[in-house]
Design an enzyme around this catalytic site. Sequence first.
Site, short mmCIF file in Angstrom:
data_model
loop_
_atom_site.label_atom_id
_atom_site.label_comp_id
_atom_site.label_asym_id
_atom_site.label_seq_id
_atom_site.Cartn_x
_atom_site.Cartn_y
_atom_site.Cartn_z
N ILE A 13 -6.71 10.47 1.73
CA ILE A 13 -8.06 10.70 2.31
C ILE A 13 -8.55 9.74 3.31
O ILE A 13 -9.45 9.90 4.08
CB ILE A 13 -8.95 11.12 1.22
CG1 ILE A 13 -10.09 12.00 1.82
CG2 ILE A 13 -9.43 9.72 0.27
CD1 ILE A 13 -10.11 13.16 2.22
N SER A 35 -5.78 -2.64 0.31
CA SER A 35 -4.79 -1.84 -0.23
C SER A 35 -3.48 -2.53 -0.56
O SER A 35 -3.38 -3.54 -0.03
CB SER A 35 -4.52 -0.72 0.88
OG SER A 35 -4.18 0.56 0.44
N ARG A 36 -2.91 -2.11 -1.57
CA ARG A 36 -1.68 -2.83 -2.29
C ARG A 36 -0.55 -2.69 -1.21
O ARG A 36 0.20 -3.71 -1.01
CB ARG A 36 -1.34 -2.42 -3.56
CG ARG A 36 -2.58 -2.55 -4.66
CD ARG A 36 -2.36 -2.05 -5.69
NE ARG A 36 -2.27 -0.56 -5.44
CZ ARG A 36 -1.64 0.32 -6.43
NH1 ARG A 36 -1.65 0.00 -7.79
NH2 ARG A 36 -1.37 1.44 -6.09
N LYS A 89 -15.52 11.16 -4.33
CA LYS A 89 -15.40 11.87 -5.84
C LYS A 89 -14.12 11.99 -6.55
O LYS A 89 -13.06 11.82 -6.01
CB LYS A 89 -15.78 13.17 -5.49
CG LYS A 89 -15.00 14.16 -4.34
CD LYS A 89 -13.73 14.67 -4.45
CE LYS A 89 -12.82 15.33 -5.55
NZ LYS A 89 -11.47 15.74 -5.09
N ASP A 167 -9.71 18.16 -9.74
CA ASP A 167 -9.99 17.36 -8.78
C ASP A 167 -10.29 18.14 -7.45
O ASP A 167 -11.24 17.94 -6.94
CB ASP A 167 -8.66 16.48 -8.36
CG ASP A 167 -8.52 15.79 -7.01
OD1 ASP A 167 -9.08 14.80 -7.07
OD2 ASP A 167 -8.31 16.37 -6.29
P1 NAP Z 1 -3.70 8.77 -2.89
O1 NAP Z 1 -3.46 8.83 -1.47
O2 NAP Z 1 -2.81 9.15 -3.83
O3 NAP Z 1 -4.34 7.22 -3.04
C1 NAP Z 1 -5.18 6.39 -2.38
C2 NAP Z 1 -4.80 4.96 -2.23
O4 NAP Z 1 -5.24 4.31 -3.32
C3 NAP Z 1 -3.12 5.03 -2.33
O5 NAP Z 1 -2.62 5.12 -1.37
C4 NAP Z 1 -3.15 3.59 -3.14
O6 NAP Z 1 -2.98 2.62 -1.93
C5 NAP Z 1 -4.28 3.27 -3.48
N1 NAP Z 1 -4.12 3.38 -5.22
C6 NAP Z 1 -3.57 4.40 -5.87
N2 NAP Z 1 -3.45 4.05 -7.13
C7 NAP Z 1 -4.03 2.94 -7.43
C8 NAP Z 1 -4.34 2.07 -8.40
N3 NAP Z 1 -3.90 2.23 -9.54
N4 NAP Z 1 -5.02 1.08 -8.25
C9 NAP Z 1 -5.48 0.52 -7.12
N5 NAP Z 1 -5.25 1.36 -5.89
C10 NAP Z 1 -4.35 2.58 -6.03
O7 NAP Z 1 -5.21 9.68 -3.10
P2 NAP Z 1 -6.30 10.24 -2.03
O8 NAP Z 1 -5.58 11.60 -1.90
O9 NAP Z 1 -6.41 9.61 -0.84
O10 NAP Z 1 -7.50 10.47 -3.06
C11 NAP Z 1 -8.08 9.41 -3.29
C12 NAP Z 1 -9.45 9.73 -3.94
O11 NAP Z 1 -10.00 10.65 -2.76
C13 NAP Z 1 -9.43 10.57 -5.08
O12 NAP Z 1 -10.55 10.45 -5.91
C14 NAP Z 1 -9.71 12.26 -4.56
O13 NAP Z 1 -10.30 13.09 -5.47
C15 NAP Z 1 -10.56 11.83 -3.38
N6 NAP Z 1 -10.20 13.01 -2.38
C16 NAP Z 1 -9.17 13.30 -1.72
C17 NAP Z 1 -8.88 14.33 -0.91
C18 NAP Z 1 -7.70 14.89 -0.48
O14 NAP Z 1 -7.52 15.65 0.35
N7 NAP Z 1 -6.59 14.13 -0.85
C19 NAP Z 1 -10.06 15.04 -0.36
C20 NAP Z 1 -11.14 14.62 -0.75
C21 NAP Z 1 -11.35 13.54 -1.69
P3 NAP Z 1 -2.19 1.36 -2.19
O15 NAP Z 1 -1.21 1.69 -3.13
O16 NAP Z 1 -1.80 0.83 -0.76
O17 NAP Z 1 -2.99 0.32 -3.05
#
Ligand code: NAP
Length: 307
Positions: A13, A35-36, A89, A167
């Site tokens: 996101i 970011s890690r 969210k 989610d």
């Molecule tokens: P994601 O790509 O799986 O995670 C985002 C980043 O967070 C990862 O690339 C990782 O980066 C870091 N991360 C993951 N686990 C972690 C941990 N345990 N501790 C610290 N950092 C961590 O997820 P996403 O889809 O972007 O979603 C993130 C949030 O946005 C969620 O709450 C989701 O509901 C919301 N969201 C997502 C979407 C969508 O379309 N995907 C839409 C609207 C809202 P590093 O490994 O580099 O730290």
Amino acid sequence: MSRKVALVGIGKIARDQHIPSIAADDAWELAATVSRNASVDGVEHFSTIDELLTKRPDIDVVSLSIPPQPRFDYARKALEAGCHVILEKPPGQTLAESYALERMAGQTGVSLFATWHSRYADGVPAAKAFLAKRSIKRFQIIWKEDVRRWHPGQEWIWQPGGLGVFDPGINALSIMTEILPWQVHLTDAVLEFPENRDTPIAADLNFTNPDGAPMNAVFDWRHEGLQTWEIEVETNDGTLKLSAGGAQVAIDGQMVVDGSNHEYANLYRRMTKLIASSQSDFDMAPMIHVCDAYALGKREVVAPFSY
Ligand code: NAP
């Protein structure tokens, strides 16, 4: 002068929405990332939030686009450092930890924005205005998508606190709680858990309402056909259909809003106003319905899920 924001969690996101929305808005500058395992070309990068908060005291807004499970500690540190905070969210893993963040922001006098991006979809204001003057005869949410397409390899969504099908489903609930002229509460629910997972892959929820109309929400992550994010509301004076996740509105089959995706641009505009007016925006209504579904829902075990 633009306001400096640090974006935390450079994942799906962040790349799809936060980075382009910040870049397109003169009021904002992406001044650092945390970011890690990832970074953004040309933007100063830190591996931990502690490092960011120590080395860049000039940055006073932190936007957290990490999954909900680690979010509390990141938000707490940013708030304690006096930063304004934007939460993706859902605002947290639990109600109590989310309300704790609200209290901390109040004590330090910074702006906390618990975002519900779907509320900023183009059709939501028209839907809200339409329902404000009508009584409701039937309210139906259908939120059906293919988890393999939208969440490839995201293990956190299947782990405790990851919400599973809620989610995306919480996006529908965030619209529902925005457009209805009154509050509702859950009366019963069925949640389907894959036998190898800790979060549901499907959910069926019923709510009460003052008009006594049937109100139902169906969320399903096993849907491979036409991806469907729709809310249909039959009223005493016409039928409203919100589709495309809230971007489009039709009334009695006639399209009245045919919007596109400005949700995240609108979120950053809203944050600019919140900071300028020393306010927070923190509404837990969608999360309360999800927690109620976990508390009240009947659980069914279904076929295991793997990518
Ligand atoms: P994601 O790509 O799986 O995670 C985002 C980043 O967070 C990862 O690339 C990782 O980066 C870091 N991360 C993951 N686990 C972690 C941990 N345990 N501790 C610290 N950092 C961590 O997820 P996403 O889809 O972007 O979603 C993130 C949030 O946005 C969620 O709450 C989701 O509901 C919301 N969201 C997502 C979407 C969508 O379309 N995907 C839409 C609207 C809202 P590093 O490994 O580099 O730290």
